[in-house]
Design a protein around this motif. Structure first.
Motif, PDB file in Angstrom:
ATOM      1  N   TYR A   1      -1.591   3.088   4.682  1.00 51.37           N
ATOM      2  CA  TYR A   1      -2.983   3.160   4.241  1.00 51.37           C
ATOM      3  C   TYR A   1      -3.378   1.801   3.671  1.00 51.37           C
ATOM      4  O   TYR A   1      -3.241   1.542   2.490  1.00 51.37           O
ATOM      5  CB  TYR A   1      -3.154   4.296   3.239  1.00 51.37           C
ATOM      6  N   GLU A   2      -3.843   0.960   4.552  1.00 49.76           N
ATOM      7  CA  GLU A   2      -4.016  -0.466   4.295  1.00 49.76           C
ATOM      8  C   GLU A   2      -4.815  -0.768   3.028  1.00 49.76           C
ATOM      9  O   GLU A   2      -5.820  -0.117   2.745  1.00 49.76           O
ATOM     10  CB  GLU A   2      -4.721  -1.110   5.488  1.00 49.76           C
TER      11      GLU A   2
ATOM     12  N   GLN B   1       0.826  -1.189   0.000  1.00 51.82           N
ATOM     13  CA  GLN B   1       0.000   0.000   0.000  1.00 51.82           C
ATOM     14  C   GLN B   1       0.869   1.250   0.000  1.00 51.82           C
ATOM     15  O   GLN B   1       2.010   1.214   0.448  1.00 51.82           O
ATOM     16  CB  GLN B   1      -0.919   0.039   1.227  1.00 51.82           C
TER      17      GLN B   1
ATOM     18  N   ASN C   1       2.184   6.166   8.565  1.00 49.40           N
ATOM     19  CA  ASN C   1       0.809   5.884   8.159  1.00 49.40           C
ATOM     20  C   ASN C   1       0.831   4.868   7.021  1.00 49.40           C
ATOM     21  O   ASN C   1       1.272   5.197   5.914  1.00 49.40           O
ATOM     22  CB  ASN C   1       0.112   7.158   7.684  1.00 49.40           C
TER      23      ASN C   1
ATOM     24  N   CYS D   1       4.123  -1.206   9.898  1.00 51.42           N
ATOM     25  CA  CYS D   1       4.331   0.191  10.279  1.00 51.42           C
ATOM     26  C   CYS D   1       5.350   0.298  11.418  1.00 51.42           C
ATOM     27  O   CYS D   1       6.118   1.263  11.496  1.00 51.42           O
ATOM     28  CB  CYS D   1       3.010   0.862  10.645  1.00 51.42           C
TER      29      CYS D   1
ATOM     30  N   HIS E   1      -7.290  -3.835   4.899  1.00 51.83           N
ATOM     31  CA  HIS E   1      -8.279  -3.352   5.864  1.00 51.83           C
ATOM     32  C   HIS E   1      -8.875  -2.020   5.406  1.00 51.83           C
ATOM     33  O   HIS E   1      -8.297  -1.321   4.578  1.00 51.83           O
ATOM     34  CB  HIS E   1      -7.632  -3.151   7.238  1.00 51.83           C
ATOM     35  N   ALA E   2     -10.006  -1.675   5.988  1.00 50.37           N
ATOM     36  CA  ALA E   2     -10.622  -0.375   5.724  1.00 50.37           C
ATOM     37  C   ALA E   2     -10.047   0.711   6.631  1.00 50.37           C
ATOM     38  O   ALA E   2     -10.380   1.885   6.484  1.00 50.37           O
ATOM     39  CB  ALA E   2     -12.136  -0.459   5.903  1.00 50.37           C
ATOM     40  N   HIS E   3      -9.186   0.314   7.568  1.00 50.41           N
ATOM     41  CA  HIS E   3      -8.564   1.276   8.470  1.00 50.41           C
ATOM     42  C   HIS E   3      -7.068   1.390   8.149  1.00 50.41           C
ATOM     43  O   HIS E   3      -6.544   0.645   7.333  1.00 50.41           O
ATOM     44  CB  HIS E   3      -8.772   0.856   9.931  1.00 50.41           C
ATOM     45  N   ASP E   4      -6.401   2.326   8.800  1.00 51.21           N
ATOM     46  CA  ASP E   4      -4.970   2.543   8.596  1.00 51.21           C
ATOM     47  C   ASP E   4      -4.172   1.939   9.747  1.00 51.21           C
ATOM     48  O   ASP E   4      -4.677   1.789  10.864  1.00 51.21           O
ATOM     49  CB  ASP E   4      -4.653   4.049   8.517  1.00 51.21           C
ATOM     50  N   ALA E   5      -2.917   1.627   9.469  1.00 49.09           N
ATOM     51  CA  ALA E   5      -1.981   1.202  10.515  1.00 49.09           C
ATOM     52  C   ALA E   5      -1.033   2.360  10.791  1.00 49.09           C
ATOM     53  O   ALA E   5      -0.460   2.935   9.854  1.00 49.09           O
ATOM     54  CB  ALA E   5      -1.205  -0.034  10.069  1.00 49.09           C
TER      55      ALA E   5
ATOM     56  N   SER F   1       2.162   4.485   1.482  1.00 47.79           N
ATOM     57  CA  SER F   1       2.355   4.829   2.887  1.00 47.79           C
ATOM     58  C   SER F   1       3.040   6.181   2.983  1.00 47.79           C
ATOM     59  O   SER F   1       3.723   6.610   2.049  1.00 47.79           O
ATOM     60  CB  SER F   1       3.208   3.763   3.583  1.00 47.79           C
TER      61      SER F   1
END
Length: 306
Positions: free
Chosen positions: A284-285, A201, A282, A258, A288-292, A203
């Motif tokens: 931006y996965e 992704q 950051n 991360c 997933h729908a969320h970030d790490a 990042s």
């Protein structure tokens, strides 16, 4: 007949008395010429914020036009470097004698840089978001520099899972009596051979460093180069097929959670001469729908906190 215009800031009484930490203006759009080590001066368009404190409790307000005119002088007659930055803040305070003894200014802009490709020697433009914050308090200058570096991060977990699927596919396709190098090489070049790929992704590393108040110049490019070299997989500008292949190789050889990225940059910054630093990673996965996210600071007394 000449008529004297009213000066409410100087003559009117404050509705309520009290000192204020910062008073000023935001989102001031202006062009500046930015100076940084190892590149020619660059024309950029900035969004600026300018402030002074109001330590005279019964004053109606500050003279905002004086802040604006000082910025205009920087924009039209000077180049932005540590020396002109200090003079700008001094002018903020001297133009508010009796009202203010602290000043702050911020500049946000994109810095365009020419960046080489990985293998083909092609060159293209990349823009790096820059945030410059400077304060002066009792004659002491404090300067913070923030830069965003975008890179690709490939998940170590998904890489291991993809490798396992490839191993399983190989075992199903070939028995011990069928081991033939040419057949294996051909099979590996198909989607049936590489049956799975790890996910990666885009990042971003947000890095803020506190510069020495004795710094004679900004070295934004040096910081960017160091960060990209440590991360190994910065996003590219101009690319040919050989560059894209090399980028894929670098992603495969530099798998990163991360936490890995944060520790790499923290170790890098610990070797530098910055008074303090703060970083946020950051990822931006794509799974997933969320970030790490990972955050780290240098950990000096009274310094940045996570």
């Amino acid at each position: 007949m000449h008529t004297t215009l009213p000066d409410i800031a100087n003559t009117a009484a404050a509705i309520e008395t009290g000192k204020l930490d910062w008073v000023g203006m935001g989102e001031i759009e202006l062009p500046i010429i930015f100076e940084s080590h190892n590149i020619p001066p660059v024309n950029v368009t900035t969004k600026a914020r300018a402030f002074v404190n109001l330590h005279k409790a019964d004053a109606k307000g500050i003279h905002m036009s004086r802040l604006f005119l000082a910025l205009d002088t920087l924009s039209t007659e000077q180049q932005l470097n540590p020396q002109t930055l200090a003079k700008l803040l001094d002018r903020f305070i001297s133009s508010h004698e009796g009202l203010s003894d602290q000043a702050q200014v911020e500049f946000k802009f994109d810095l365009p840089l020419r960046r080489k490709s990985l293998l083909s020697n092609k060159v293209g433009w990349k823009s790096y978001p820059i945030h410059l914050i400077a304060k002066i308090n009792q004659g002491v200058l404090s300067v913070e520099l923030m830069v965003d570096v975008t890179y690709s991060s490939t998940c170590p977990c998904s890489a291991a899972l993809a490798r396992q699927l490839i191993q399983n596919a190989f075992t199903e396709q070939f028995s011990e009596s069928q081991i033939d190098k040419a057949a294996i090489v051909e099979w590996l070049g198909t989607t049936q051979g590489i049956v799975a790929t790890p996910h990666s992704q885009r990042s971003v590393a947000n890095v803020k460093v506190k510069l020495s108040n004795k710094a004679e110049y900004f070295d934004v490019v040096g910081l960017i180069d160091a960060l990209e070299s440590e991360l190994k997989t910065p996003v590219q500008a101009a690319v040919k097929r050989e560059d894209e292949q090399e980028f894929a190789r670098l992603n495969g050889q530099n798998l990163m959670f991360c936490e890995d990225s944060a520790r790499k940059i923290k170790a890098l910054l610990n070797k530098q001469q910055y008074d303090d630093y703060w970083l946020q990673i950051n990822h931006y996965e794509s799974l997933h729908a969320h970030d790490a996210i990972a955050i780290a600071v240098k950990g000096v007394a009274n310094g940045y906190t996570a």
